[in-house]
Design a protein around this motif. Structure first.
Motif, PDB file in Angstrom:
ATOM      1  N   GLU A 193       0.835  -1.205   0.000  1.00 59.90           N
ATOM      2  CA  GLU A 193       0.000   0.000   0.000  1.00 59.90           C
ATOM      3  C   GLU A 193       0.869   1.255   0.000  1.00 59.90           C
ATOM      4  O   GLU A 193       1.847   1.347   0.738  1.00 59.90           O
ATOM      5  N   LYS A 194       0.487   2.204  -0.847  1.00 51.93           N
ATOM      6  CA  LYS A 194       1.211   3.477  -0.888  1.00 51.93           C
ATOM      7  C   LYS A 194       0.349   4.533  -1.588  1.00 51.93           C
ATOM      8  O   LYS A 194      -0.226   4.271  -2.651  1.00 51.93           O
ATOM      9  N   ASP A 195       0.277   5.692  -0.975  1.00 57.02           N
ATOM     10  CA  ASP A 195      -0.384   6.864  -1.586  1.00 57.02           C
ATOM     11  C   ASP A 195      -1.811   6.568  -2.047  1.00 57.02           C
ATOM     12  O   ASP A 195      -2.260   7.049  -3.104  1.00 57.02           O
ATOM     13  N   GLY A 196      -2.528   5.742  -1.300  1.00 55.49           N
ATOM     14  CA  GLY A 196      -3.913   5.455  -1.643  1.00 55.49           C
ATOM     15  C   GLY A 196      -4.105   4.330  -2.641  1.00 55.49           C
ATOM     16  O   GLY A 196      -5.239   4.015  -3.016  1.00 55.49           O
ATOM     17  N   PHE A 197      -3.013   3.694  -3.081  1.00 54.11           N
ATOM     18  CA  PHE A 197      -3.084   2.572  -4.010  1.00 54.11           C
ATOM     19  C   PHE A 197      -2.727   1.273  -3.293  1.00 54.11           C
ATOM     20  O   PHE A 197      -1.943   1.274  -2.339  1.00 54.11           O
ATOM     21  N   LYS A 198      -3.269   0.168  -3.788  1.00 55.80           N
ATOM     22  CA  LYS A 198      -2.912  -1.164  -3.301  1.00 55.80           C
ATOM     23  C   LYS A 198      -2.425  -2.010  -4.469  1.00 55.80           C
ATOM     24  O   LYS A 198      -2.985  -1.950  -5.572  1.00 55.80           O
ATOM     25  N   ALA A 199      -1.388  -2.810  -4.205  1.00 55.10           N
ATOM     26  CA  ALA A 199      -0.890  -3.759  -5.202  1.00 55.10           C
ATOM     27  C   ALA A 199      -0.738  -5.112  -4.529  1.00 55.10           C
ATOM     28  O   ALA A 199      -0.103  -5.222  -3.476  1.00 55.10           O
ATOM     29  N   GLU A 200      -1.328  -6.133  -5.131  1.00 49.76           N
ATOM     30  CA  GLU A 200      -1.192  -7.492  -4.609  1.00 49.76           C
ATOM     31  C   GLU A 200       0.040  -8.149  -5.224  1.00 49.76           C
ATOM     32  O   GLU A 200       0.292  -8.011  -6.416  1.00 49.76           O
TER      33      GLU A 200
END
Length: 457
Positions: free
Chosen positions: A46-53
């Motif tokens: 998670e970073k700056d309002g984004f999520k990456a799986e």
């Protein structure tokens, strides 16, 4: 009376699930993980309002058994069911996403298949059973539906599930639903209709649902780990594994402790290629040589975040998968912010792109800057994405997805035979029981339960 002891090697979801099942069966359990965290390929960045799986973006729940397990670990309350828009899928043709037909009417007008391809598809109920005992997925689909369906539906679908090649994947083992329908009813289309009626008539009908979690997929392993408590030992090194009359003698160490202890049960829950690196006794290592036959697809995930006005496509579906004939370098792009909430900040969208697989295995390990060029070029052409991403995150897995290729039945039989010979050991992972998260959970629960029963006899 003292509880029996079990040791689990590997803290991915299969290992964690096996460990919890054994704990629920009354075992004292230790889980060893070489990394500094539990979860294996599943994690959420998670970073700056984004999520990456880092791995899978969702779980396709196929049975009440999986739901009950999520309830057991306290994750059911954190579940998020996918947006209904996720039922809409796209395969690429003519360089652009084309909606997968979900009704007879939409089938008539889909550009995915030619006129003759549609006629050939509709003839499937009249096609005789295939004669081969273990045909490739390509051979099976070509026989039942023709080349159009193979090239523009099954080819991208198999790339999405396995990162695999339909010419090598086994129809019987890689996609058993189709195989079983043909074997039981003589036709996939006719069988699907009859099977649905039979399930509804008996009340044995579970409506599958796609879910993730409010905090991302990492919620799943974190919830299992919480239920296991201090049983999990991260940053662990295994020094030796020996079989004795009293069970399994395992010597292991972390930065805080060094242990040499006997265990009644041993679960190996790491990818097949990693097993040969374990310090197994010579005879045991030779018994597991058959696992070297399992091929794995390397896969990289490259998640990108954009301002919504940078993307021309409506992103009104689950995502788009690319057929090999379309000559894209990416295997597909998932519209993750359309499927689940809080995957992108307001006014933005998140795309998770998959690269590599058996189609382009060498691309999966490219440096991030080279990968970025490939991804941006493909999604510009496919989705009308313009400009630079405002967020990006890449993950690479050398041994991402086991390939259930033709002849895979021999490997599964060898696993069963190995466990008959060594009844106090179990092998769990995506190479057994299916590659999806839900399949891994159910397979681990079943395998661990059988292991506990064998030891208790």
């Amino acid at each position: 009376m003292e509880n029996k002891k079990a040791i689990v090697i590997g803290a991915g979801v299969s290992g964690l699930t096996s460990a919890l099942k054994l704990k629920d069966k009354g075992f004292d359990v230790v889980v060893l993980e070489k990394l500094s965290r539990a979860g294996g390929v599943i994690d959420t960045f998670e970073k700056d309002g984004f999520k990456a799986e880092s791995g899978s973006n969702s779980v396709m729940i196929q049975s009440q058994k999986t739901l009950d397990f999520l309830d057991r670990i306290g994750a059911k309350a954190k579940m998020e069911v996918s947006n209904p828009i996720a039922k809409k899928r796209f395969f690429v043709k003519y360089g652009k996403p084309q909606a997968v037909p979900m009704s007879p009417f939409s089938l008539l007008f889909t550009p995915l298949f030619s006129f003759f391809g549609k006629i050939r598809l509709l003839c499937e109920p009249f096609v005789k059973k295939i004669q081969a005992d273990d045909p490739s997925m390509a051979e099976f689909i070509r026989h039942r539906f023709g080349n159009d369906v193979l090239d523009y539906a099954i080819n991208p679908f198999m790339a999405g599930v396995y990162g695999g090649d339909p010419e090598k994947l086994s129809a019987k083992h890689a996609f058993p639903p189709f195989w079983n329908l043909e074997q039981k009813y003589g036709s996939i289309i006719r069988g699907a209709i009859k099977s649905m009626k039979e399930k509804r008539a008996t009340g044995n009908f579970f409506k599958p649902m796609m879910i993730s979690f409010k905090g991302g997929m990492k919620t799943l392993p974190e919830s299992i780990a919480k239920a296991l408590g201090d049983s999990i030992k991260c940053d662990a090194k295994i020094i030796s594994i020996d079989f004795s009359g009293e069970g399994w003698q395992v010597q292991w160490a972390t930065k805080d402790e060094e242990v040499c202890e006997n265990y009644d049960a041993l679960v190996i829950a790491i990818p097949a290629p990693e097993i040969e690196k374990l310090p197994l006794a010579g005879s045991l290592a030779s018994e597991l040589k058959f696992l070297e036959k399992i091929k794995y697809a390397p896969v990289a995930t490259f998640t990108t975040g954009f301002e919504r006005n940078q993307i021309a496509h409506k992103l009104d579906g689950f995502g788009a998968l690319t057929p090999a004939k379309e000559n894209f370098k990416i295997l597909g792009s998932l519209f993750v912010s359309s499927i689940f909430s809080e995957r992108a900040k307001d006014g933005c969208a998140t795309l998770t792109n998959y690269i590599g697989g058996m189609r382009y295995p060498n691309l999966a390990s490219l440096p991030e800057d080279e990968m970025k060029k490939i991804v941006l070029a493909d999604i510009e052409k496919m989705l009308g994405v313009k400009g630079e991403p405002i967020f990006q995150k890449m993950f690479f897995w050398k041994h991402a997805i086991p390939q259930y290729n033709v002849g895979y039945g021999e490997i599964l039989e060898a696993i069963d035979e190995f466990e008959r010979k060594f009844p106090s050991i179990a092998l769990v992972g995506a190479y057994r029981g299916g590659v999806g998260v839900s399949s891994c959970l159910e397979s681990a629960l079943s395998t661990a339960s059988k292991l506990a029963d064998r030891i208790s006899q």
